[in-house]
Motif scaffolding. Structure first.
Motif, mmCIF file in Angstrom:
data_model
loop_
_atom_site.group_PDB
_atom_site.id
_atom_site.type_symbol
_atom_site.label_atom_id
_atom_site.label_comp_id
_atom_site.label_asym_id
_atom_site.label_seq_id
_atom_site.Cartn_x
_atom_site.Cartn_y
_atom_site.Cartn_z
ATOM 1 N N ILE A 279 1.883 8.128 -5.889
ATOM 2 C CA ILE A 279 0.297 9.259 -5.880
ATOM 3 C C ILE A 279 1.054 10.320 -5.946
ATOM 4 O O ILE A 279 0.951 11.433 -6.045
ATOM 5 C CB ILE A 279 -0.857 8.986 -5.318
ATOM 6 C CG1 ILE A 279 -1.444 7.895 -5.339
ATOM 7 C CG2 ILE A 279 -1.610 9.745 -4.928
ATOM 8 C CD1 ILE A 279 -2.564 7.276 -4.859
ATOM 9 N N PHE A 280 2.414 10.714 -4.319
ATOM 10 C CA PHE A 280 2.433 11.373 -4.128
ATOM 11 C C PHE A 280 3.739 11.882 -5.315
ATOM 12 O O PHE A 280 3.983 12.977 -5.591
ATOM 13 C CB PHE A 280 3.454 10.848 -2.961
ATOM 14 C CG PHE A 280 3.064 10.557 -1.592
ATOM 15 C CD1 PHE A 280 1.407 10.976 -1.429
ATOM 16 C CD2 PHE A 280 3.515 10.652 -0.134
ATOM 17 C CE1 PHE A 280 0.421 11.162 -0.413
ATOM 18 C CE2 PHE A 280 2.972 10.485 0.686
ATOM 19 C CZ PHE A 280 1.337 10.513 0.586
ATOM 20 N N ASP A 281 4.627 11.077 -5.397
ATOM 21 C CA ASP A 281 5.854 11.456 -6.709
ATOM 22 C C ASP A 281 4.276 11.827 -8.213
ATOM 23 O O ASP A 281 5.296 13.037 -8.912
ATOM 24 C CB ASP A 281 5.991 10.093 -7.222
ATOM 25 C CG ASP A 281 6.708 10.446 -8.149
ATOM 26 O OD1 ASP A 281 8.059 10.841 -7.683
ATOM 27 O OD2 ASP A 281 7.611 9.425 -9.539
ATOM 28 N N ILE A 282 3.369 11.076 -8.425
ATOM 29 C CA ILE A 282 2.895 11.585 -9.628
ATOM 30 C C ILE A 282 2.372 13.423 -9.606
ATOM 31 O O ILE A 282 2.566 14.078 -10.474
ATOM 32 C CB ILE A 282 1.139 11.078 -10.339
ATOM 33 C CG1 ILE A 282 2.735 9.537 -10.667
ATOM 34 C CG2 ILE A 282 1.482 11.369 -11.099
ATOM 35 C CD1 ILE A 282 1.097 8.318 -10.722
ATOM 36 N N ILE A 283 2.104 13.454 -8.183
ATOM 37 C CA ILE A 283 1.526 14.428 -7.937
ATOM 38 C C ILE A 283 2.651 15.336 -8.085
ATOM 39 O O ILE A 283 2.069 17.285 -8.137
ATOM 40 C CB ILE A 283 -0.161 14.873 -6.456
ATOM 41 C CG1 ILE A 283 -0.703 13.647 -6.794
ATOM 42 C CG2 ILE A 283 -0.063 16.020 -6.091
ATOM 43 C CD1 ILE A 283 -1.780 13.630 -6.035
ATOM 44 N N LYS A 284 3.213 15.226 -7.539
ATOM 45 C CA LYS A 284 4.597 16.409 -7.247
ATOM 46 C C LYS A 284 5.182 16.716 -8.804
ATOM 47 O O LYS A 284 4.915 18.188 -8.744
ATOM 48 C CB LYS A 284 5.740 15.750 -6.187
ATOM 49 C CG LYS A 284 6.843 16.917 -5.714
ATOM 50 C CD LYS A 284 7.890 15.867 -4.888
ATOM 51 C CE LYS A 284 8.967 17.143 -4.147
ATOM 52 N NZ LYS A 284 9.414 15.427 -3.069
ATOM 53 N N ALA A 285 4.426 16.551 -9.430
ATOM 54 C CA ALA A 285 5.631 16.133 -10.696
ATOM 55 C C ALA A 285 4.748 16.855 -11.539
ATOM 56 O O ALA A 285 5.065 18.500 -12.138
ATOM 57 C CB ALA A 285 6.099 14.766 -11.511
ATOM 58 N N ILE A 286 2.743 17.056 -11.092
ATOM 59 C CA ILE A 286 2.001 17.475 -11.279
ATOM 60 C C ILE A 286 2.032 18.922 -11.568
ATOM 61 O O ILE A 286 1.576 20.210 -11.922
ATOM 62 C CB ILE A 286 0.565 17.719 -10.761
ATOM 63 C CG1 ILE A 286 0.148 16.295 -12.474
ATOM 64 C CG2 ILE A 286 -0.582 18.605 -11.476
ATOM 65 C CD1 ILE A 286 -1.085 15.256 -11.930
ATOM 66 N N ASP A 287 2.378 18.988 -9.494
ATOM 67 C CA ASP A 287 2.121 20.582 -8.615
ATOM 68 C C ASP A 287 4.178 21.364 -9.189
ATOM 69 O O ASP A 287 3.790 22.802 -9.454
ATOM 70 C CB ASP A 287 3.179 20.451 -7.879
ATOM 71 C CG ASP A 287 2.074 20.253 -6.984
ATOM 72 O OD1 ASP A 287 0.932 20.324 -6.995
ATOM 73 O OD2 ASP A 287 2.513 19.621 -5.932
ATOM 74 N N LEU B 156 0.760 -1.164 0.101
ATOM 75 C CA LEU B 156 0.169 -0.025 0.168
ATOM 76 C C LEU B 156 1.137 1.218 -0.047
ATOM 77 O O LEU B 156 0.646 2.490 -0.380
ATOM 78 C CB LEU B 156 -0.700 0.087 1.243
ATOM 79 C CG LEU B 156 -2.408 -1.430 1.235
ATOM 80 C CD1 LEU B 156 -2.959 -1.451 2.438
ATOM 81 C CD2 LEU B 156 -3.301 -0.580 0.381
ATOM 82 N N ASP B 157 1.663 1.126 0.701
ATOM 83 C CA ASP B 157 2.428 2.465 0.589
ATOM 84 C C ASP B 157 3.677 2.923 -0.523
ATOM 85 O O ASP B 157 3.477 3.543 -0.558
ATOM 86 C CB ASP B 157 4.201 1.616 2.057
ATOM 87 C CG ASP B 157 3.306 2.168 3.471
ATOM 88 O OD1 ASP B 157 2.940 3.033 3.265
ATOM 89 O OD2 ASP B 157 4.003 1.522 4.100
ATOM 90 N N ILE B 158 3.425 1.332 -0.993
ATOM 91 C CA ILE B 158 4.420 1.489 -2.543
ATOM 92 C C ILE B 158 3.196 2.516 -3.344
ATOM 93 O O ILE B 158 3.786 3.761 -4.219
ATOM 94 C CB ILE B 158 4.575 0.479 -3.567
ATOM 95 C CG1 ILE B 158 5.722 -0.331 -2.712
ATOM 96 C CG2 ILE B 158 5.255 1.068 -4.921
ATOM 97 C CD1 ILE B 158 5.658 -2.032 -3.442
ATOM 98 N N LEU B 159 1.884 2.363 -3.255
ATOM 99 C CA LEU B 159 1.371 2.910 -3.982
ATOM 100 C C LEU B 159 0.942 3.992 -3.836
ATOM 101 O O LEU B 159 0.883 4.453 -4.623
ATOM 102 C CB LEU B 159 -0.432 2.347 -4.168
ATOM 103 C CG LEU B 159 -0.304 0.805 -4.411
ATOM 104 C CD1 LEU B 159 -2.082 -0.192 -3.991
ATOM 105 C CD2 LEU B 159 -0.462 0.465 -6.089
ATOM 106 N N ILE B 160 0.640 4.362 -2.563
ATOM 107 C CA ILE B 160 0.758 5.883 -1.763
ATOM 108 C C ILE B 160 1.892 6.823 -2.185
ATOM 109 O O ILE B 160 1.574 8.098 -2.298
ATOM 110 C CB ILE B 160 0.994 5.762 -0.608
ATOM 111 C CG1 ILE B 160 -0.468 4.980 -0.414
ATOM 112 C CG2 ILE B 160 0.914 7.363 -0.207
ATOM 113 C CD1 ILE B 160 -0.570 4.692 1.530
ATOM 114 N N ASP B 161 3.157 6.012 -2.551
ATOM 115 C CA ASP B 161 4.379 7.095 -2.517
ATOM 116 C C ASP B 161 3.386 7.217 -4.273
ATOM 117 O O ASP B 161 4.760 8.158 -4.180
ATOM 118 C CB ASP B 161 5.300 6.033 -2.487
ATOM 119 C CG ASP B 161 5.720 5.631 -0.808
ATOM 120 O OD1 ASP B 161 5.679 7.064 -0.179
ATOM 121 O OD2 ASP B 161 6.729 4.500 -0.363
#
Ligand SMILES: Cc1ncc(COP(=O)(O)O)c(C=O)c1O
Length: 474
Positions: free
Chosen positions: A464-472, A457-462
Motif C-alpha cells: 500500500i505504501f509503495d502504490i500510494i507513493k507512486a500516486i504521490d 500483513l507487513d507485506i500488504l502494508i508495504d
C-alpha cells in the motif's frame, strides 16, 4: 480410520475436466460480478487454480498475497486445515439433508454454539449467503408485527451509505444510485436516515465525532417520531459501514440508536455479515457496542470463508409470535434448498472452535495495534486525506489539494489515476506486485484474512505504501 486410509477413500479428481487446461475462448463464458465485461475480455486476467497458505496461485504459477480476504470472508487462508477437513468428513457422512421437515445434527450443534456466543439471541434461521440472511431478517421483522396484529408497521428504516446485499429487498435498504438505478422500479420504498458516513465522507467535514453522532441521532429520532407506527425495523451494519466507504462508527452511536429503537418500539436489525467474528477485533460486534438487536445476521467469516452459509438470529420474543395453528398462517414462509447445509454447519462449528483454540481474537487485537503504528507513516503522504482503521479493517482515503488561485485551494477525491478508476488501478498495481488489494471509491482498503501472520500483513502494508507513493509522484 487412520489418515492414510481416509485419504485413500477420497476419489481422485486428476485427469478429469476440472483439471484440464483452459483455452483463451473458455475464459470468455463467465459473466463476472460488478465487472464491465468488455474490458475484462480484453485483459489477461489472473485465473486462480489453487491456494498456498494466504497466497492465491494462478494457472501460470504467479502467487498473490490475499489483502481482501476473498471478499472479506477468509480467516485461515487456503491450505489444508481442520475446517476444510471437517467439510470433507461431513460430505462423506451426509453430503446434504434438507431442513424442510427434517433436522440434521450439524445445524443443531452449530445453533447451540452460536447462540451461546450471541448473547440475547435465542433462535437461528439458516440461509446460504449474506443477502438472503438479510432478506430473512426483513421478512421476520415485517411478519412479526403482522402476527402481532400491527399490520401497518410494515416499512423499514435504513441508513445512508449502508450495504446489505444485491437482492431486491437488500438493494432497497442499501440503495446506491450509481449501482442500483437500473432496478429502481423493482425496489421497495424505505425511510432513510443519515449515518456518520454521510458527514465523514465529506472532504470538508469539520464536525467532531460527537457532533456527528448528535446530528445523526436527532435526524433519526425525527423520522421515528413521525413514522414509528409504520416502521417495522431499523436496519444497519454493526460497528462499521464497509462497502459504503469504510466508516467506523463513533463511540456510542450504535448504543444510542439501539436505545432509540426501544423507545419507539421499532425492531433493531443488525447486519454483522462483514463485521462479525473478528473483523473489528470483537467476536460479536453488537456486544462490544453495548447495543441490543432484535435480529442479527452473520455470514462471511462465520465459516472461515469456505462455504456459502449465513444465518439470521433472533429472540424468543419474536420467534414466539410465529407460533400458532397451521391454518393461522403465522409460520415463516421462507426456505432455501441448501438451508442448514450439514457441511456448511460443520465448517462453522470447527471454525469457531479454532478461534478459541488459537486465541484468534487476541491475535487480531495485537496485529491491529501493530497496523496502527505502521499506518502513521501515511500521514505524511500527500495523496492521503484520512486513515480509517479498526481491528483488521483499514481504509486509506485518497484526496489531493489543488491550487485554484494564489489564495484559494480545493480538495478533490482521488477516484481516478491516469484516467483509470482507482478500483481498477489499485487492483492492477497490486497484482503486479504479487498482492491482491482493492479500493472502494477513493478509499484504498486493506481487509486481510483474519489469521494472517504479522510478517505477511507487513507485506500488504508495504505494498500500500509503495502504490500510494507512486500516486504521490504523479
Ligand atoms: C454488510 C454486508 N451485508 C451483506 C452483504 C451481502 O453478503 P453476500 O455477498 O454474501 O450476499 C455484504 C457483502 O459484502 C456485506 O458487506
Amino acid at each position: 480410520m487412520d489418515k492414510k486410509e481416509y485419504y485413500r477413500k477420497i476419489p481422485k479428481i486428476n485427469n478429469t475436466s476440472i483439471t484440464k487446461s483452459l483455452s483463451f475462448l473458455d475464459k470468455k463464458y463467465v459473466w463476472h460480478p460488478y465487472t464491465q465485461m468488455q474490458n475484462w475480455n480484453k485483459q489477461d486476467n489472473a485465473i486462480i487454480t489453487h491456494g498456498e497458505g494466504f497466497y492465491l496461485v494462478s494457472e501460470n504459477g504467479k502467487k498473490y498475497l490475499d489483502g481482501i480476504a476473498n471478499m472479506w470472508c477468509s480467516v485461515w487462508g487456503y491450505s489444508s486445515n481442520p475446517v476444510i477437513e471437517a467439510i470433507r468428513r461431513q460430505f462423506q457422512e451426509l453430503p446434504h439433508s434438507t431442513l424442510f421437515g427434517l433436522g440434521n445434527k450439524p445445524s443443531i450443534l452449530l445453533a447451540t454454539k452460536l447462540l451461546k456466543l450471541a448473547k440475547g439471541m435465542n433462535k437461528i434461521f439458516y440461509s446460504d449467503n449474506g443477502s438472503t440472511a438479510m432478506e430473512v431478517a426483513l421478512k421476520i421483522a415485517v411478519q412479526y408485527w403482522k402476527n402481532k396484529q400491527f399490520p401497518k408497521k410494515n416499512r423499514l428504516l435504513s441508513l445512508e451509505n449502508g450495504y446489505h446485499g444485491d437482492t431486491i429487498a437488500t438493494m432497497s435498504i442499501g440503495y446506491v444510485d450509481r449501482y442500483f438505478n437500473p432496478y429502481k422500479s423493482l425496489l421497495i420504498r424505505t425511510y432513510r436516515a443519515p449515518a456518520p458516513s454521510s458527514f465523514e465522507n465529506d472532504l470538508y467535514n469539520v464536525l467532531t465525532d460527537s457532533e456527528i453522532v448528535d446530528i445523526c441521532l436527532e435526524k433519526t429520532e425525527n423520522i421515528l417520531q413521525k413514522n414509528s407506527k409504520h416502521i417495522a425495523g431499523l436496519v444497519m451494519e454493526s460497528g462499521a459501514q464497509i462497502a459504503g466507504g469504510v466508516s467506523i462508527y463513533p463511540k456510542n452511536y450504535q448504543k444510542r440508536i439501539s436505545e432509540l429503537c426501544k423507545k419507539y418500539d421499532v425492531l433493531l436489525i443488525l447486519d454483522e455479515i462483514a463485521t462479525g467474528f473478528g473483523r473489528l477485533g470483537n467476536m460479536i460486534e453488537y456486544l462490544s457496542q453495548s447495543s441490543k438487536p432484535d435480529i442479527v445476521c452473520y455470514g462471511k467469516a462465520l465459516n472461515g470463508g469456505y462455504f456459502p452459509i449465513a444465518v439470521t438470529l433472533t429472540t424468543d420474543e419474536i420467534y414466539n409470535k410465529f407460533l400458532g395453528e397451521y391454518d393461522e398462517n403465522k409460520q415463516l414462509f421462507h426456505g432455501h434448498t441448501f438451508t442448514g447445509h450439514p457441511a456448511g454447519c460443520a465448517a462453522c462449528i470447527v471454525n469457531l472452535e479454532m478461534y478459541e483454540k488459537r486465541n484468534l481474537i487476541q491475535q487480531i487485537r495485537d496485529n491491529s495495534k501493530h497496523i496502527k503504528k505502521r499506518l502513521k507513516v501515511l500521514e505524511d503522504y500527500k495523496s492521503v486525506h484520512k486513515i480509517r482503521h479498526k481491528g483488521l479493517l483499514v481504509g486509506v482515503e485518497l484526496a489531493r489539494e489543488y491550487k485554484m488561485s494564489p489564495v484559494k485551494r480545493k480538495k478533490q477525491s482521488l477516484s481516478f489515476i491516469d484516467g483509470v478508476d482507482l478500483s481498477n488501478y489499485i487492483m492492477k498495481e497490486s497484482l503486479k506486485r504479487g498482492v491482491l488489494l482493492r479500493s472502494l471509491g477513493n478509499i484504498v482498503t486493506l481487509i486481510p484474512p483474519l489469521a494472517m501472520p504479522r510478517n505477511q500483513l507487513d507485506i500488504l502494508i508495504d505494498t500500500i505504501f509503495d502504490i500510494i507513493k507512486a500516486i504521490d509522484e504523479k
